[in-house]
Design an enzyme around this catalytic site. Structure first.
Site, PDB file in Angstrom:
ATOM      1  N   ILE A  36       0.766  -1.295   0.048  1.00 38.99           N
ATOM      2  CA  ILE A  36      -0.017   0.102  -0.042  1.00 38.99           C
ATOM      3  C   ILE A  36       0.793   1.383  -0.140  1.00 38.99           C
ATOM      4  O   ILE A  36       0.656   2.419  -0.547  1.00 38.99           O
ATOM      5  CB  ILE A  36      -0.950   0.066   1.102  1.00 38.99           C
ATOM      6  CG1 ILE A  36      -2.218   0.933   1.092  1.00 38.99           C
ATOM      7  CG2 ILE A  36      -0.347   0.476   2.548  1.00 38.99           C
ATOM      8  CD1 ILE A  36      -3.292   0.565   2.048  1.00 38.99           C
ATOM      9  N   ASN A  93      11.380  -9.210   7.164  1.00 37.50           N
ATOM     10  CA  ASN A  93      11.665  -8.635   8.330  1.00 37.50           C
ATOM     11  C   ASN A  93      10.776  -9.558   9.433  1.00 37.50           C
ATOM     12  O   ASN A  93       9.756 -10.137   9.083  1.00 37.50           O
ATOM     13  CB  ASN A  93      10.865  -7.159   8.350  1.00 37.50           C
ATOM     14  CG  ASN A  93      11.650  -6.137   7.461  1.00 37.50           C
ATOM     15  OD1 ASN A  93      12.958  -6.217   7.294  1.00 37.50           O
ATOM     16  ND2 ASN A  93      10.853  -5.255   6.680  1.00 37.50           N
ATOM     17  N   HIS A 106       5.574 -12.172   5.279  1.00 35.18           N
ATOM     18  CA  HIS A 106       5.482 -11.720   4.253  1.00 35.18           C
ATOM     19  C   HIS A 106       6.914 -11.488   3.743  1.00 35.18           C
ATOM     20  O   HIS A 106       7.860 -11.117   4.526  1.00 35.18           O
ATOM     21  CB  HIS A 106       4.750 -10.467   4.124  1.00 35.18           C
ATOM     22  CG  HIS A 106       5.238  -9.319   5.172  1.00 35.18           C
ATOM     23  ND1 HIS A 106       4.842  -9.422   6.503  1.00 35.18           N
ATOM     24  CD2 HIS A 106       5.943  -8.196   5.156  1.00 35.18           C
ATOM     25  CE1 HIS A 106       5.167  -8.271   7.035  1.00 35.18           C
ATOM     26  NE2 HIS A 106       5.993  -7.476   6.291  1.00 35.18           N
ATOM     27  N   HIS A 108       8.859  -9.035   1.015  1.00 32.60           N
ATOM     28  CA  HIS A 108       8.893  -7.817  -0.048  1.00 32.60           C
ATOM     29  C   HIS A 108       9.685  -8.085  -1.174  1.00 32.60           C
ATOM     30  O   HIS A 108      10.764  -8.600  -0.924  1.00 32.60           O
ATOM     31  CB  HIS A 108       9.434  -6.623   0.994  1.00 32.60           C
ATOM     32  CG  HIS A 108       8.688  -5.955   2.085  1.00 32.60           C
ATOM     33  ND1 HIS A 108       8.153  -5.020   2.185  1.00 32.60           N
ATOM     34  CD2 HIS A 108       8.921  -6.774   3.116  1.00 32.60           C
ATOM     35  CE1 HIS A 108       7.601  -4.793   3.543  1.00 32.60           C
ATOM     36  NE2 HIS A 108       8.095  -5.882   4.102  1.00 32.60           N
TER      37      HIS A 108
HETATM   38  P1  5GP Z   1       6.923  -5.101   7.556  1.00 35.16           P
HETATM   39  O1  5GP Z   1       7.616  -3.889   8.309  1.00 35.16           O
HETATM   40  O2  5GP Z   1       6.020  -5.786   8.466  1.00 35.16           O
HETATM   41  O3  5GP Z   1       7.915  -5.801   7.023  1.00 35.16           O
HETATM   42  O4  5GP Z   1       6.136  -4.430   6.458  1.00 35.16           O
HETATM   43  C1  5GP Z   1       4.948  -4.151   6.329  1.00 35.16           C
HETATM   44  C2  5GP Z   1       4.339  -3.737   4.878  1.00 35.16           C
HETATM   45  O5  5GP Z   1       3.007  -3.826   4.966  1.00 35.16           O
HETATM   46  C3  5GP Z   1       4.744  -2.325   4.670  1.00 35.16           C
HETATM   47  O6  5GP Z   1       5.568  -2.208   3.799  1.00 35.16           O
HETATM   48  C4  5GP Z   1       3.208  -1.469   4.595  1.00 35.16           C
HETATM   49  O7  5GP Z   1       3.317  -0.759   3.610  1.00 35.16           O
HETATM   50  C5  5GP Z   1       2.434  -2.847   4.448  1.00 35.16           C
HETATM   51  N1  5GP Z   1       1.131  -2.615   4.571  1.00 35.16           N
HETATM   52  C6  5GP Z   1       0.450  -2.516   5.722  1.00 35.16           C
HETATM   53  N2  5GP Z   1      -0.745  -2.231   5.579  1.00 35.16           N
HETATM   54  C7  5GP Z   1      -1.196  -2.717   4.455  1.00 35.16           C
HETATM   55  C8  5GP Z   1      -2.427  -2.888   3.862  1.00 35.16           C
HETATM   56  O8  5GP Z   1      -3.584  -2.614   4.479  1.00 35.16           O
HETATM   57  N3  5GP Z   1      -2.112  -3.140   2.651  1.00 35.16           N
HETATM   58  C9  5GP Z   1      -1.085  -3.275   1.938  1.00 35.16           C
HETATM   59  N4  5GP Z   1      -1.450  -3.706   0.663  1.00 35.16           N
HETATM   60  N5  5GP Z   1      -0.106  -3.297   2.363  1.00 35.16           N
HETATM   61  C10 5GP Z   1      -0.194  -2.939   3.624  1.00 35.16           C
END
Ligand code: 5GP
Length: 122
Positions: A36, A93, A106, A108
């Protein structure tokens, strides 16, 4: 320490269809969708459908079918986006020190520009 999965996390809600997402690929055990807040021209997240907090949790407890499906889904997303030409970065992460915001595994997939060095100083 055993991982405790929180089924109220945002990706669990996406998997249940409670929150919309920009889907890139759906497979039996995995889902890929656009981040997002993209950090690069291509920024796609790939998640397993199962309740796994992070990569090591998944590696320890997922079935062979889930693991195969997930790794193949990452490969398919790379192929769909032609990433073998200029390359990409794969990031997973985990936990506090890894600055994981969403406690559902997840990876990236980042691509589409020169991404620079892997780590910045905190
Ligand atoms: P993390 O820091 O946990 O590795 O990354 C989480 C990712 O999830 C971030 O890049 C953030 O932009 C993405 N994200 C958070 N909420 C949402 C959402 O509701 N929809 C989508 N598509 N991505 C999200």
């Amino acid at each position: 320490m055993a991982y405790q999965y929180d089924d109220q996390n945002i990706f669990a809600k996406i998997l249940r269809g409670e929150i919309p997402n920009d889907t890139v690929l759906e497979t039996e055990h995995s889902l890929a969708f656009r981040d997002i807040q993209p950090q690069a021209p291509v920024h796609i997240l790939v998640i397993p459908r199962g309740p796994y907090v992070c990569f090591d949790h998944f590696a320890q407890e997922a079935s062979d079918a889930e693991i195969t499906d997930y790794v193949r889904a990452v490969g398919e997303v790379c192929k769909m986006n032609g990433l073998e030409t200029d390359g990409f970065r794969l990031i997973a992460n985990a936990g506090h020190d890894g600055v994981q915001e969403v406690p559902h595994l997840h990876v990236h997939i980042l691509a589409g520009r020169m991404l620079g060095r892997m780590l910045a100083k905190a």
